[in-house]
Design a protein around this motif. Structure first.
Motif, PDB file in Angstrom:
ATOM      1  N   GLU A  49       0.830  -1.208   0.000  1.00 43.92           N
ATOM      2  CA  GLU A  49       0.000   0.000   0.000  1.00 43.92           C
ATOM      3  C   GLU A  49       0.864   1.257   0.000  1.00 43.92           C
ATOM      4  N   SER A  53       1.482   4.441  -3.120  1.00 44.63           N
ATOM      5  CA  SER A  53       0.999   5.798  -2.874  1.00 44.63           C
ATOM      6  C   SER A  53       2.085   6.821  -2.571  1.00 44.63           C
ATOM      7  N   THR A  54       3.314   6.368  -2.326  1.00 44.28           N
ATOM      8  CA  THR A  54       4.339   7.289  -1.842  1.00 44.28           C
ATOM      9  C   THR A  54       5.021   8.078  -2.956  1.00 44.28           C
TER      10      THR A  54
END
Length: 364
Positions: A49, A53-54
Motif C-alpha cells: 500500500e 501511494s508514496t
C-alpha cells in the motif's frame, strides 16, 4: 595491479540461476525458485500500500541515521536507539565488523558449514581463521570455547544455522557466553529469527545486559519479504555500535529501503501468519523425509536440508528440469544434500512430487 595475494585463492560470489534463465534453458513455462530462502508469501500489505501511494524527493540524500526506522526498532526490542546499526543487508554488517576488528594480528572462530561471508571477509582482512565443524548439524560450542586464544577477536555464531537450519538451545548458548572473555565480540547472526517456533527459545536481545560483548544481527530479507531492498540491522551495546559506525559508509541504506522496512514493522500479523504457514509446511517436509527413509536436518528456519540419493548437483539438475530451483549441497559444504526453501502449500506439493520422481529414478 597489486591485489591482495589472498584474492588468488578466492572466487567471486556466484548467484543462482534466475527463473527466466531456467525457463529459457529448459523450455519451461512455470519455474519456482526455492533456492535463496526468500519469503514465498511476499511482504506485508502495509508495504505494498505504501509503495503504491508514496512520493519521495529522490534528489535528496537518505536520512543517514534512519530516524523513523531506528525509533520503531528501538521500541520493538526495548533498547536504546544508539544500540542499533543499519546495513545494506546483514552481509554488509558482517563486512563492517570484519573491517573494524580483523587483521593479520588477530584470530576469529566460526562454524562450518555455515554462512560463507564469515570466512570470506576474514580471509580478505588476513585474520587467522579457525573453522569448527558442525556435529550432526549443530554448533559444537565446547569446541568453540576450546579454540579461543589470546588473539581471538570475533566469534561468529549462526543461529539458526544456514545451511542446516539447526537452532542452538538457549541454555547452551548462555553457558557458552559465560566462558567467552569480555574483550571478544560474539556475533549472533539471526537472519531467520522470525521463523523460530521452539517454545524454549530466548530472544538473545534480552541477553545484552548480561553479555555486553554480543552483537545480534537481524534482517528484513527473510520473513519480512524485503530481500530486494537490502536492509539489515545489528543490535548491541552503544559502545560497540559507535565503533562500528566509524567503519560504516555514510548513506549505506537508501531512502526507499528504510521507509519500506519501517512500514513492514507495522504488520506483526503478517509475520505471525508466515511463521505459522512455514511451520505447517516444515512439518510436512519432515513427514515426507521420514516416509521416504531419507535424512533431513532439524530446522527452525524457512528452509530444509534434505538428503538426495545421488550427487547433489545431479539432484539439483533433475529438479531444475522439473521446474524447481534448489541449492546444491556441493556449493554449501553439505554434499549429498540439497537445500530447499519452504514454499507455499501448492509449491511444496509440486516439489515433493518431483522429489519422489527423483527417488524413484534412483531406486529409492
Amino acid at each position: 595491479m597489486q591485489w591482495k595475494t589472498v584474492l588468488n585463492t578466492m572466487k567471486p560470489y556466484t548467484p543462482g540461476r534466475s527463473i527466466e534463465a531456467v525457463k529459457k534453458a529448459y523450455g519451461l513455462d512455470n519455474v519456482i525458485k526455492l533456492a535463496s530462502n526468500e519469503n514465498p508469501y511476499g511482504c506485508a500489505s502495509t508495504v505494498t500500500e505504501f509503495l503504491g501511494s508514496t512520493t519521495m524527493p529522490f534528489e535528496i540524500y537518505p536520512d543517514g541515521h534512519g530516524t523513523t526506522l531506528r525509533a520503531k526498532l528501538a521500541e520493538k526490542h526495548k533498547v536504546d536507539e544508539s544500540s542499533i546499526l543499519f546495513g545494506n543487508g546483514s552481509d554488509e554488517i558482517i563486512s563492517i565488523i570484519s573491517r573494524a576488528l580483523l587483521d593479520e594480528q588477530v584470530h576469529t572462530i566460526m562454524p562450518t558449514p555455515s554462512f560463507p561471508q564469515y570466512v570470506h571477509n576474514a580471509k580478505i582482512e588476513g585474520a587467522e581463521i579457525t573453522e569448527i565443524p558442525l556435529k550432526k548439524g549443530y554448533h559444537d560450542l565446547n569446541d568453540f570455547a576450546n579454540a579461543i586464544n589470546e588473539r581471538t577477536a570475533i566469534i561468529w555464531v549462526c543461529n539458526p544455522n544456514n545451511p542446516t537450519g539447526s537452532l542452538i538451545p538457549s541454555d547452551e548458548l548462555v553457558q557458552f557466553l559465560v566462558q567467552v572473555p569480555e574483550n571478544i565480540l560474539v556475533v549472533l547472526d539471526e537472519a531467520y529469527f522470525e521463523y523460530v517456533t521452539d517454545p524454549n527459545h530466548v530472544d538473545s536481545i534480552t541477553l545484552l545486559d548480561r553479555f555486553p560483548n554480543i552483537l545480534i544481527l537481524r534482517t528484513f530479507s527473510k520473513a519480512y519479504g524485503l530481500a530486494s531492498f537490502r536492509i539489515g540491522y545489528a543490535v548491541g551495546s552503544s559502545d560497540i555500535i559507535t565503533e562500528l559506525n566509524k567503519v560504516r559508509n555514510p548513506f549505506n541504506n537508501n531512502t526507499l529501503a528504510v521507509a519500506v522496512a519501517s512500514k513492514a514493522l507495522e504488520d506483526d500479523a503478517f509475520i505471525e501468519k508466515c511463521r505459522t504457514l512455514n511451520e505447517k509446511e516444515r512439518v510436512r517436509f519432515k513427514k515426507f523425509a521420514d516416509e521416504k527413509g531419507i535424512h533431513m536436518f532439524d530446522s527452525e528456519t524457512n528452509f530444509v536440508l534434505l538428503e538426495v540419493p545421488n550427487d547433489a548437483d545431479e539432484a539439483s539438475e533433475f529438479l531444475l528440469q522439473h521446474g524447481f530451483i534448489v541449492r546444491s549441497g556441493n556449493a554449501l559444504g553439505t554434499p549429498g544434500y540439497v537445500r530447499i526453501t519452504i514454499g507455499t502449500e501448492s509449491q511444496n506439493t509440486g516439489l515433493l512430487e518431483a522429489f519422489t520422481l527423483l527417488l524413484q529414478e534412483k531406486g529409492r
